[in-house]
Write an enzyme that holds these catalytic residues in place. Sequence first.
Site, PDB file in Angstrom:
ATOM      1  N   ARG A  97       0.831  -1.205   0.000  1.00  0.00           N
ATOM      2  CA  ARG A  97       0.000   0.000   0.000  1.00  0.00           C
ATOM      3  C   ARG A  97       0.874   1.268   0.000  1.00  0.00           C
ATOM      4  O   ARG A  97       0.433   2.334  -0.424  1.00  0.00           O
ATOM      5  CB  ARG A  97      -0.907   0.025   1.236  1.00  0.00           C
ATOM      6  CG  ARG A  97      -1.882  -1.148   1.288  1.00  0.00           C
ATOM      7  CD  ARG A  97      -2.761  -1.068   2.526  1.00  0.00           C
ATOM      8  NE  ARG A  97      -3.578  -2.276   2.692  1.00  0.00           N
ATOM      9  CZ  ARG A  97      -4.618  -2.343   3.514  1.00  0.00           C
ATOM     10  NH1 ARG A  97      -4.967  -1.295   4.243  1.00  0.00           N
ATOM     11  NH2 ARG A  97      -5.317  -3.452   3.636  1.00  0.00           N
ATOM     12  N   GLU A 133     -11.303  -2.280  -5.172  1.00  0.00           N
ATOM     13  CA  GLU A 133     -11.782  -1.302  -4.185  1.00  0.00           C
ATOM     14  C   GLU A 133     -10.866  -0.081  -4.160  1.00  0.00           C
ATOM     15  O   GLU A 133      -9.679  -0.173  -4.479  1.00  0.00           O
ATOM     16  CB  GLU A 133     -11.803  -1.940  -2.790  1.00  0.00           C
ATOM     17  CG  GLU A 133     -12.455  -1.059  -1.722  1.00  0.00           C
ATOM     18  CD  GLU A 133     -12.259  -1.562  -0.288  1.00  0.00           C
ATOM     19  OE1 GLU A 133     -11.216  -2.165  -0.010  1.00  0.00           O
ATOM     20  OE2 GLU A 133     -13.179  -1.334   0.524  1.00  0.00           O
TER      21      GLU A 133
HETATM   22  C1  LIG Z   1     -10.141  -2.121   7.063  1.00  0.00           C
HETATM   23  C2  LIG Z   1      -9.787  -2.661   8.426  1.00  0.00           C
HETATM   24  C3  LIG Z   1     -10.317  -4.060   8.616  1.00  0.00           C
HETATM   25  O1  LIG Z   1      -9.589  -4.973   7.792  1.00  0.00           O
HETATM   26  C4  LIG Z   1      -9.273  -6.124   8.539  1.00  0.00           C
HETATM   27  N1  LIG Z   1      -8.056  -6.718   7.950  1.00  0.00           N
HETATM   28  C5  LIG Z   1      -6.957  -6.045   7.552  1.00  0.00           C
HETATM   29  N2  LIG Z   1      -6.058  -6.915   7.049  1.00  0.00           N
HETATM   30  C6  LIG Z   1      -6.629  -8.157   7.120  1.00  0.00           C
HETATM   31  C7  LIG Z   1      -6.210  -9.456   6.754  1.00  0.00           C
HETATM   32  N3  LIG Z   1      -4.999  -9.656   6.213  1.00  0.00           N
HETATM   33  N4  LIG Z   1      -7.047 -10.495   6.975  1.00  0.00           N
HETATM   34  C8  LIG Z   1      -8.280 -10.279   7.512  1.00  0.00           C
HETATM   35  N5  LIG Z   1      -8.736  -9.069   7.887  1.00  0.00           N
HETATM   36  C9  LIG Z   1      -7.911  -8.027   7.686  1.00  0.00           C
HETATM   37  C10 LIG Z   1      -9.078  -5.591   9.954  1.00  0.00           C
HETATM   38  O2  LIG Z   1      -9.226  -6.644  10.878  1.00  0.00           O
HETATM   39  C11 LIG Z   1     -10.188  -4.586  10.041  1.00  0.00           C
HETATM   40  O3  LIG Z   1     -11.379  -5.263  10.360  1.00  0.00           O
END
Ligand SMILES: CC[C@H]1O[C@@H](n2cnc3c(N)ncnc32)[C@H](O)[C@@H]1O
Length: 483
Positions: A100, A171
């Site tokens: 990112r 997205e």
């Molecule tokens: C936008 C933020 C959201 O994305 C989730 N998130 C970010 N990276 C991951 C990931 N690698 N696997 C699962 N959930 C993820 C985080 O827990 C939060 O709910």
Amino acid sequence: MELKNKKWTHDHFYGVREEILKHWPTGADVNFEEAVKYHETIPAKKHFAKRLVKAKKNGETLTQPRAGVALLDEHINLLNFLRTEGEADLLPTTIDSYTRQNQYENCANAIEESMKAGRSLLNGFPAVNHGVHGVRKLVESVDGPLQVRHGTPDARLLTEITLAGGFTSYEGGGISYNIPYAKSVSLEKTIYDWQYNDRLVGIYAEHGIEINREPFGPLTGTLVPPCISHAVAIIEGILAAEQGVKNITLGYGQCGNLFQDVAAIKALEQLAEEYLVKHGYSDCILTTVFHQWMGGFPQDEAKAFAVISWGAAAAALAKATKVIVKTPHEALGIPTKEANAMGLRATKQLINMLADQPFPMTAEVDIEVEMIKAETRCILDKVFELGNGDFASGSVRAFEAGVLDVPFAPSQYSLNKILPARDNNGAVRLFDVGNLPFTQDIIDFHKAKIDARAKEEGRKASFQMVIDDIYAISKGRLVGRPN
Ligand SMILES: CC[C@H]1O[C@@H](n2cnc3c(N)ncnc32)[C@H](O)[C@@H]1O
């Protein structure tokens, strides 16, 4: 660079593109004509846009998790697990934080380290490093429509590689992936760079390849009033449509009061349709996405499931086309695949049980729909005026003036003058409207709602209410009542 909401010519786009593909060696494998032919081989059941259109027609609410790990085979296993054990209708690939920030060297090191460690040392999938061939192996090994989810201010190379690799949904946006994600990246630059991403999707569309685009609705995900997220969503939808995007999903992050959340989705559908048609994009297909609560979560897993289920219920009753699902590990960090699958199954259970229960559009909900539309119109029309009829340049000026303002945003380009707080029923209102261009009746409405809560709680309306509301849900409540 002169920023305006005008479709890029092919010459302009391809002039920029040459440089982008050099940002990392895997860019050299991107060949547009070859990628179009590859997309033509992807089976219809894996087309994200088609699945959304079918859901909209059938009145379904589809489930989708977030998920991403460093290594390709593990990521494939993870997504297939969420598809089978989580019954996920749609699948993500969440991109890691280094990618990112365009730090592909760090990704390369972390991939090496992850292989040695036998576990993911990245918080997402480093798609640029895995390249077109790695992405294609992913697309061919996973049974379901796939979307790229991230938070990248400059995502141009990521877009090229993931779309050439076969992703059918993407997205992000020039505002929604800047203001909540970056501290000091110019808005002018990110809106311009995201015109590149949308133009690439538009050029795929010119070749018969339909790719879904989804601006990031929730923004900072902390008490963001519906009018703020709707204004940004509709602006990014218009900017995408101008670049030739035809299939757009607009999103909203759950606030927690059911009437307001159902009304928010209805208002978003109606207003987005109205503004896209008004500005000449009547050939766009619009769907909606409801994000389960994006703010602080309870650590206790049972309470976390309650928050997830409440988000599932609101999404189903609002008849959002899709719901982004949280997990019982939200307060802890990256979820295990089992926890992720459990969040999905709990959500699916709620959606199935509510599918046959139409939500009564009561007078209270109608008032909320009209209020949200009126607030959002005030903002959108002022942005358009500031841009002398241009939403791109108008957005930059709107943030400078506080006409667009995102609460708790890290970006120096957001004035952060507005302050949201919940009213006595937990709906998110504005304790301080900052420089939002609201009519007096709207300002009075918000003040009355906040004053009614202050009276009920026997305290003055104050910044303390905002603080109390930020922590309320993680402490087991909705409204941050005084102790
Ligand atoms: C936008 C933020 C959201 O994305 C989730 N998130 C970010 N990276 C991951 C990931 N690698 N696997 C699962 N959930 C993820 C985080 O827990 C939060 O709910």
